[in-house]
Design an enzyme around this catalytic site. Sequence first.
Site, PDB file in Angstrom:
ATOM      1  N   SER A   1       0.696  -1.122   0.129  1.00  5.03           N
ATOM      2  CA  SER A   1       0.102   0.091  -0.027  1.00  5.03           C
ATOM      3  C   SER A   1       0.924   1.356  -0.021  1.00  5.03           C
ATOM      4  O   SER A   1       1.625   1.347  -0.798  1.00  5.03           O
ATOM      5  CB  SER A   1      -1.031  -0.048   1.113  1.00  5.03           C
ATOM      6  OG  SER A   1      -1.951   0.902   1.127  1.00  5.03           O
TER       7      SER A   1
ATOM      8  N   ASP B   1       3.432  24.301  -1.929  1.00  5.75           N
ATOM      9  CA  ASP B   1       5.031  24.043  -2.380  1.00  5.75           C
ATOM     10  C   ASP B   1       5.557  22.638  -2.062  1.00  5.75           C
ATOM     11  O   ASP B   1       6.722  22.562  -1.616  1.00  5.75           O
ATOM     12  CB  ASP B   1       5.764  25.177  -1.835  1.00  5.75           C
ATOM     13  CG  ASP B   1       5.915  25.192  -0.439  1.00  5.75           C
ATOM     14  OD1 ASP B   1       5.041  24.760   0.270  1.00  5.75           O
ATOM     15  OD2 ASP B   1       6.934  26.080   0.286  1.00  5.75           O
TER      16      ASP B   1
ATOM     17  N   HIS C   1      -7.479  -5.135  -1.392  1.00  2.44           N
ATOM     18  CA  HIS C   1      -6.315  -4.383  -0.869  1.00  2.44           C
ATOM     19  C   HIS C   1      -5.385  -4.827   0.053  1.00  2.44           C
ATOM     20  O   HIS C   1      -4.234  -5.010   0.164  1.00  2.44           O
ATOM     21  CB  HIS C   1      -6.514  -2.885  -0.420  1.00  2.44           C
ATOM     22  CG  HIS C   1      -5.592  -1.975  -0.177  1.00  2.44           C
ATOM     23  ND1 HIS C   1      -4.613  -1.348  -1.204  1.00  2.44           N
ATOM     24  CD2 HIS C   1      -5.056  -1.538   1.062  1.00  2.44           C
ATOM     25  CE1 HIS C   1      -3.685  -0.686  -0.758  1.00  2.44           C
ATOM     26  NE2 HIS C   1      -4.036  -0.780   0.592  1.00  2.44           N
TER      27      HIS C   1
END
Length: 421
Positions: A140, A348, A401
């Site tokens: 993951s 940023d 998953h």
Amino acid sequence: MRGLRSTGHVFRVPLDHANPSSGTIGIFAREYSSLDHSDDEAARLPWLLFLQGGPGGRGVRTTQLTGWMKAAARQFRILMLDQRGTGLSTPADAATLAALDSPEAQAEYLTHFRADSIVADAELIRRRLGSPPWTVFGQSYGGFCTLTYLSNAPEGVDRALITGGLAPLEGHPDQVYRATFARVEERNTEYFSWYPEDRDLLRTIMRHLDDAEEYLPSGERLTSRRLQLIGSYLGGNTRVHGLHYLLEDAFVLTPRGPRLSATFLEQVNALVSRASQPLYALMHESIYCQGSASRWSARRILAEYPQFREDAAEPLLLGEMVYPWFFEEDPSLGPLNAVADVLALKEDWGPLYDTGVLAANTVPVAAAVYRHDIYVDRDLSLATAAAVRNLRLWETDEFHHDGIADDGEAIFERLLAMTHD
């Protein structure tokens, strides 16, 4: 312990690897090896670094070697990091962040808790252990970190294994949530086709929560939108069926009429609280940010999927999305409300991947992509796989998953063999 030896290691690393004078933090790592090897034999085994899911999840604690760890321990020493901020590493939570004098200072501190810093820690640790390039196994979010490792320090990696963890290399977080909302809706449809009675039951519970005050063991009122977070069950292969057992525990009859049972509320509390994993809520959207702000991406994209609203006629369960209201309703996150907003508006963010380096990659990589994964989208994963040279792909619909929790031994052995072919 049963069939294994366990050794703890503590390392001091720079908070900011680009600025060693920034101070240091502690990183804890636990070494696991099999008692099938003598002490001397184990000391000569090559290292395998495991990078777990998250963000904000501590390393696996185990008392016996099972699943993928059993397979790995046949030929490796396993190093299990408590990634920075988690477990026995220097913590990053409401209590420790309070020592910084503003939400802006807290946000600046947390910019050093993403995949690039985790990888820099790992590479420093590898050198301190005296290890040649090691095998890296990422599950993951650990797969995201593995891609960063291959971008920033490929010389430290002998081979890489990735399960359910091929991150998009470029683009805004919005693309992630558009894809995963659609996958989660499909999984809801599948679940309610198996348990049609749970459709009415879920609706009844949510409307009950709108009208009656029910409190979690941690003391706060449970809301219908917070209840939707039990959809984390949907990401499991066999675990998904545990959702049915959870819902059947919902109500008890009392002199005041139907109320939610203590058993149900205790189980829900464990699913919806971030008390043990605050970095997950704080950092989740930032793991997709490179040069742009998330601006609470999941909340904005939710407007495109009104069927997920808590007041929808047929409300659906949610996946792993994070919303601003988490920091209002979860007491463990309340003190972090201001810094969460600062992080969501941060523009940023630095790069996490070097697409040029990945396009020229020479490290053998094997990746499992789960076709119906509700957390890491299949289509975005395939695009990433195509952009990484020397990556062998295994796409499967056998697992969701948490595949390595169901048949980790077979998955690990298959991927490892793919890197040897």
